[in-house]
Design a protein around this motif. Structure first.
Motif, PDB file in Angstrom:
ATOM      1  N   ASN A 129      64.062  -3.281  59.405  1.00 42.67           N
ATOM      2  CA  ASN A 129      63.337  -2.205  60.081  1.00 42.67           C
ATOM      3  C   ASN A 129      64.201  -1.592  61.176  1.00 42.67           C
ATOM      4  OD1 ASN A 129      59.891  -2.000  61.288  1.00 42.67           O
ATOM      5  ND2 ASN A 129      61.489  -0.491  61.396  1.00 42.67           N
ATOM      6  N   VAL A 130      64.761  -2.441  62.007  1.00 41.48           N
ATOM      7  CA  VAL A 130      65.557  -1.972  63.156  1.00 41.48           C
ATOM      8  C   VAL A 130      66.826  -1.270  62.684  1.00 41.48           C
ATOM      9  CG1 VAL A 130      66.880  -2.747  65.161  1.00 41.48           C
ATOM     10  CG2 VAL A 130      64.594  -3.682  64.731  1.00 41.48           C
ATOM     11  N   ILE A 131      67.519  -1.845  61.739  1.00 40.43           N
ATOM     12  CA  ILE A 131      68.744  -1.218  61.232  1.00 40.43           C
ATOM     13  C   ILE A 131      68.417   0.116  60.555  1.00 40.43           C
ATOM     14  CG2 ILE A 131      70.609  -1.446  59.534  1.00 40.43           C
ATOM     15  CD1 ILE A 131      70.609  -4.481  60.261  1.00 40.43           C
ATOM     16  N   GLY A 132      67.302   0.172  59.841  1.00 44.51           N
ATOM     17  CA  GLY A 132      66.873   1.430  59.234  1.00 44.51           C
ATOM     18  C   GLY A 132      66.659   2.513  60.279  1.00 44.51           C
ATOM     19  N   LEU A 133      65.965   2.179  61.364  1.00 44.35           N
ATOM     20  CA  LEU A 133      65.735   3.156  62.431  1.00 44.35           C
ATOM     21  C   LEU A 133      67.047   3.578  63.095  1.00 44.35           C
ATOM     22  CD1 LEU A 133      62.521   1.659  64.060  1.00 44.35           C
ATOM     23  CD2 LEU A 133      62.678   3.678  62.595  1.00 44.35           C
ATOM     24  N   MET A 134      67.933   2.619  63.307  1.00 42.09           N
ATOM     25  CA  MET A 134      69.227   2.946  63.921  1.00 42.09           C
ATOM     26  C   MET A 134      70.018   3.891  63.018  1.00 42.09           C
ATOM     27  SD  MET A 134      70.130  -0.807  65.486  1.00 42.09           S
ATOM     28  CE  MET A 134      71.553  -0.375  66.460  1.00 42.09           C
ATOM     29  N   LEU A 135      69.987   3.651  61.722  1.00 37.66           N
ATOM     30  CA  LEU A 135      70.680   4.545  60.787  1.00 37.66           C
ATOM     31  C   LEU A 135      70.043   5.937  60.789  1.00 37.66           C
ATOM     32  CD1 LEU A 135      71.327   2.175  57.743  1.00 37.66           C
ATOM     33  CD2 LEU A 135      73.038   3.158  59.299  1.00 37.66           C
ATOM     34  N   MET A 136      68.728   5.998  60.927  1.00 45.26           N
ATOM     35  CA  MET A 136      68.050   7.298  60.991  1.00 45.26           C
ATOM     36  C   MET A 136      68.505   8.084  62.215  1.00 45.26           C
ATOM     37  SD  MET A 136      64.196   6.328  59.936  1.00 45.26           S
ATOM     38  CE  MET A 136      63.657   6.252  58.260  1.00 45.26           C
ATOM     39  N   HIS A 137      68.676   7.402  63.342  1.00 39.94           N
ATOM     40  CA  HIS A 137      69.174   8.087  64.538  1.00 39.94           C
ATOM     41  C   HIS A 137      70.589   8.602  64.319  1.00 39.94           C
ATOM     42  CE1 HIS A 137      66.066   5.747  67.055  1.00 39.94           C
ATOM     43  NE2 HIS A 137      65.645   6.981  66.863  1.00 39.94           N
ATOM     44  N   LEU A 138      71.396   7.808  63.640  1.00 38.24           N
ATOM     45  CA  LEU A 138      72.757   8.242  63.328  1.00 38.24           C
ATOM     46  C   LEU A 138      72.743   9.469  62.424  1.00 38.24           C
ATOM     47  CD1 LEU A 138      75.826   7.784  63.418  1.00 38.24           C
ATOM     48  CD2 LEU A 138      75.540   6.220  61.484  1.00 38.24           C
ATOM     49  N   VAL A 139      71.834   9.507  61.466  1.00 32.60           N
ATOM     50  CA  VAL A 139      71.725  10.651  60.548  1.00 32.60           C
ATOM     51  C   VAL A 139      71.373  11.924  61.318  1.00 32.60           C
ATOM     52  CG1 VAL A 139      70.304  11.635  58.704  1.00 32.60           C
ATOM     53  CG2 VAL A 139      71.214   9.317  58.482  1.00 32.60           C
ATOM     54  N   VAL A 140      70.395  11.837  62.217  1.00 30.74           N
ATOM     55  CA  VAL A 140      69.994  13.020  62.992  1.00 30.74           C
ATOM     56  C   VAL A 140      71.146  13.482  63.879  1.00 30.74           C
ATOM     57  CG1 VAL A 140      68.411  13.897  64.758  1.00 30.74           C
ATOM     58  CG2 VAL A 140      67.538  12.497  62.886  1.00 30.74           C
ATOM     59  N   THR A 141      71.832  12.556  64.520  1.00 33.23           N
ATOM     60  CA  THR A 141      72.979  12.911  65.362  1.00 33.23           C
ATOM     61  C   THR A 141      74.062  13.597  64.536  1.00 33.23           C
ATOM     62  OG1 THR A 141      72.528  11.034  66.816  1.00 33.23           O
ATOM     63  CG2 THR A 141      74.736  11.990  66.925  1.00 33.23           C
ATOM     64  N   THR A 142      74.360  13.046  63.386  1.00 31.48           N
ATOM     65  CA  THR A 142      75.371  13.632  62.499  1.00 31.48           C
ATOM     66  C   THR A 142      74.957  15.027  62.051  1.00 31.48           C
ATOM     67  OG1 THR A 142      76.017  11.431  61.763  1.00 31.48           O
ATOM     68  CG2 THR A 142      76.663  13.287  60.367  1.00 31.48           C
ATOM     69  N   ALA A 143      73.679  15.209  61.756  1.00 28.43           N
ATOM     70  CA  ALA A 143      73.190  16.521  61.329  1.00 28.43           C
ATOM     71  C   ALA A 143      73.356  17.561  62.433  1.00 28.43           C
ATOM     72  CB  ALA A 143      71.723  16.430  60.906  1.00 28.43           C
ATOM     73  N   VAL A 144      73.026  17.175  63.659  1.00 26.81           N
ATOM     74  CA  VAL A 144      73.161  18.113  64.787  1.00 26.81           C
ATOM     75  C   VAL A 144      74.624  18.482  64.996  1.00 26.81           C
ATOM     76  CG1 VAL A 144      72.912  18.378  67.290  1.00 26.81           C
ATOM     77  CG2 VAL A 144      71.052  17.383  65.956  1.00 26.81           C
ATOM     78  N   VAL A 145      75.491  17.491  65.028  1.00 21.57           N
ATOM     79  CA  VAL A 145      76.915  17.752  65.266  1.00 21.57           C
ATOM     80  C   VAL A 145      77.504  18.589  64.134  1.00 21.57           C
ATOM     81  CG1 VAL A 145      79.196  16.669  65.459  1.00 21.57           C
ATOM     82  CG2 VAL A 145      77.247  15.732  66.722  1.00 21.57           C
ATOM     83  N   THR A 146      77.164  18.270  62.904  1.00 18.44           N
ATOM     84  CA  THR A 146      77.684  19.023  61.764  1.00 18.44           C
ATOM     85  C   THR A 146      77.222  20.475  61.801  1.00 18.44           C
ATOM     86  OG1 THR A 146      77.742  17.018  60.436  1.00 18.44           O
ATOM     87  CG2 THR A 146      77.805  19.106  59.245  1.00 18.44           C
ATOM     88  N   ALA A 147      75.958  20.688  62.159  1.00 20.01           N
ATOM     89  CA  ALA A 147      75.419  22.051  62.186  1.00 20.01           C
ATOM     90  C   ALA A 147      75.959  22.864  63.360  1.00 20.01           C
ATOM     91  CB  ALA A 147      73.892  22.010  62.260  1.00 20.01           C
ATOM     92  N   LEU A 148      76.203  22.206  64.490  1.00 20.75           N
ATOM     93  CA  LEU A 148      76.538  22.965  65.704  1.00 20.75           C
ATOM     94  C   LEU A 148      78.015  22.963  66.067  1.00 20.75           C
ATOM     95  CD1 LEU A 148      73.469  22.072  67.932  1.00 20.75           C
ATOM     96  CD2 LEU A 148      73.841  24.078  66.492  1.00 20.75           C
ATOM     97  N   ARG A 149      78.807  22.143  65.461  1.00 17.41           N
ATOM     98  CA  ARG A 149      80.242  22.131  65.789  1.00 17.41           C
ATOM     99  C   ARG A 149      80.893  23.498  65.600  1.00 17.41           C
ATOM    100  NH1 ARG A 149      85.394  20.558  63.867  1.00 17.41           N
ATOM    101  NH2 ARG A 149      86.555  19.592  65.550  1.00 17.41           N
ATOM    102  N   PRO A 150      80.516  24.253  64.562  1.00 13.76           N
ATOM    103  CA  PRO A 150      81.116  25.592  64.421  1.00 13.76           C
ATOM    104  C   PRO A 150      80.772  26.559  65.554  1.00 13.76           C
ATOM    105  CG  PRO A 150      80.202  24.873  62.334  1.00 13.76           C
ATOM    106  CD  PRO A 150      79.738  23.897  63.372  1.00 13.76           C
ATOM    107  N   THR A 151      79.780  26.229  66.383  1.00 10.95           N
ATOM    108  CA  THR A 151      79.436  27.126  67.491  1.00 10.95           C
ATOM    109  C   THR A 151      80.419  27.003  68.646  1.00 10.95           C
ATOM    110  OG1 THR A 151      77.971  25.545  68.608  1.00 10.95           O
ATOM    111  CG2 THR A 151      76.983  27.001  66.941  1.00 10.95           C
ATOM    112  N   LEU A 152      81.246  25.970  68.623  1.00 10.70           N
ATOM    113  CA  LEU A 152      82.232  25.813  69.692  1.00 10.70           C
ATOM    114  C   LEU A 152      83.372  26.792  69.467  1.00 10.70           C
ATOM    115  CD1 LEU A 152      82.367  21.936  69.983  1.00 10.70           C
ATOM    116  CD2 LEU A 152      81.110  23.540  71.420  1.00 10.70           C
TER     117      LEU A 152
END
Length: 143
Positions: free
Chosen positions: A106-129
């Motif tokens: 359960n805990v590792i699943g939630l931690m991976l979900m947080h990593l997925v959201v972080t990766t999605a934000v960085v991937t989507a917004l990195r081109p704005t720099l």
């Protein structure tokens, strides 16, 4: 090396990237949740139902986007430190679930979900720099 002088203004392209990031993060988080539930024998299954993780995915993407633009405007080079630090901080409540009956799956699943959201934000917004005037960008890394 990509550094920034100031972030580019959000555009329709950025909105489309964020939409795709949300869809991708929701899909990957669904796969993670299904895997964690299948391994969560006798646990509390905290946050592993679609009613819990899908809104949290959208809210995380929204908060990450706001944070990205606030930090990118004031101290763009700080993103390299702030993004991983915030990710690690989001894992603290996940780890605390071990004290209330959550399983490691359960805990590792939630931690991976947080990593997925972080990766999605960085991937989507990195081109704005925007590259700073004095920086040199390697060939083939243009966004």
């Amino acid at each position: 090396m990509l550094t920034t002088a100031k972030p580019a203004a959000p555009t329709a392209t950025t909105a489309v990237r964020l939409g795709f990031a949300l869809l991708a993060a929701a899909a990957v988080n669904t796969v993670i949740a299904l895997g964690a539930v299948s391994l969560d024998d006798g646990g509390i299954r905290m946050g592993l139902s679609p009613a819990a993780y899908l809104p949290a995915t959208a809210i995380g993407l929204l908060l990450g986007t706001v944070g990205w633009f606030v930090i990118a405007r004031r101290a763009p080079n700080a993103l390299r430190v702030v993004v991983p630090a915030v990710l690690v901080l989001t894992w603290v409540p996940d780890l605390m679930l071990l004290n209330v009956g959550a399983t490691a799956a359960n805990v590792i699943g939630l931690m991976l979900m947080h990593l997925v959201v972080t990766t999605a934000v960085v991937t989507a917004l990195r081109p704005t720099l925007v590259p700073s005037p004095g920086s040199v960008q390697a060939v083939g890394t243009a966004d």
